[in-house]
Design a protein around this motif. Structure first.
Motif, mmCIF file in Angstrom:
data_model
loop_
_atom_site.group_PDB
_atom_site.id
_atom_site.type_symbol
_atom_site.label_atom_id
_atom_site.label_comp_id
_atom_site.label_asym_id
_atom_site.label_seq_id
_atom_site.Cartn_x
_atom_site.Cartn_y
_atom_site.Cartn_z
ATOM 1 N N ASP A 73 -4.932 2.049 -2.671
ATOM 2 C CA ASP A 73 -4.196 3.256 -2.267
ATOM 3 C C ASP A 73 -3.923 4.165 -3.456
ATOM 4 N N ASP A 74 -3.367 3.578 -4.489
ATOM 5 C CA ASP A 74 -3.019 4.324 -5.697
ATOM 6 C C ASP A 74 -3.124 3.359 -6.868
ATOM 7 N N ASN A 75 -2.410 3.598 -7.920
ATOM 8 C CA ASN A 75 -2.515 2.749 -9.111
ATOM 9 C C ASN A 75 -1.852 1.388 -8.959
ATOM 10 N N ARG A 83 -2.048 -4.701 -9.489
ATOM 11 C CA ARG A 83 -2.029 -4.167 -8.129
ATOM 12 C C ARG A 83 -1.810 -5.307 -7.137
#
Length: 141
Positions: free
Chosen positions: A48-50, A12
């Motif tokens: 936020d996401d993956n 990330r």
């Protein structure tokens, strides 16, 4: 010019763009402090996401003083100039100023106890190493 700060955790990442020269950065947990020549920004980081790390500016304040060391704890910002340590809130209010026996060479994270007491380790030019409480505040001798 512009400066990008890339925050990376595993696969990330997140990018924060600044217009100007970044002088210092410090990170504690999910909080990032960025010092520009005339301002300090405090960011809260999240997922936020993956694949993305999000950033949200939670505080900013003017700070034109030149500093030697810059350290962020979970709730305070510690700045050194020569033989002085200054403790700031995230809103930019100076909480404490402490004069030491020698110039500050480095500041490093200490420990946070279950009772909420936080400390920093400070290395001085004369070779002394001090462990100071940041929270509640450093002792003033």
């Amino acid at each position: 010019g512009t400066t990008d700060i890339i925050v990376n955790h595993g696969d990330r990442f997140g990018r924060i763009r600044f217009h100007g020269d970044v002088r210092r950065i410090s990170m504690s947990g999910k909080v990032l402090a960025v010092k520009l020549p005339d301002k300090v920004f405090i960011y809260e980081l999240g997922m936020d996401d993956n694949t993305r790390i999000s950033s949200k500016c939670i505080h900013s304040f003017a700070m034109t003083r030149a500093d030697d060391c810059f350290h962020l704890s979970s709730k305070e910002l510690v700045v050194s100039k020569d033989d002085r340590l200054l403790l700031f809130s995230f809103e930019g209010n100076m909480l404490v100023e402490c004069t030491l026996k020698s110039r500050v060479n480095c500041i490093s994270a200490g420990v946070i106890t279950k009772k909420g007491m936080a400390s920093i380790t400070v290395g001085l030019e004369n070779g002394d190493v001090l462990n100071l409480l940041v929270r509640p505040t450093f002792p003033v001798d």
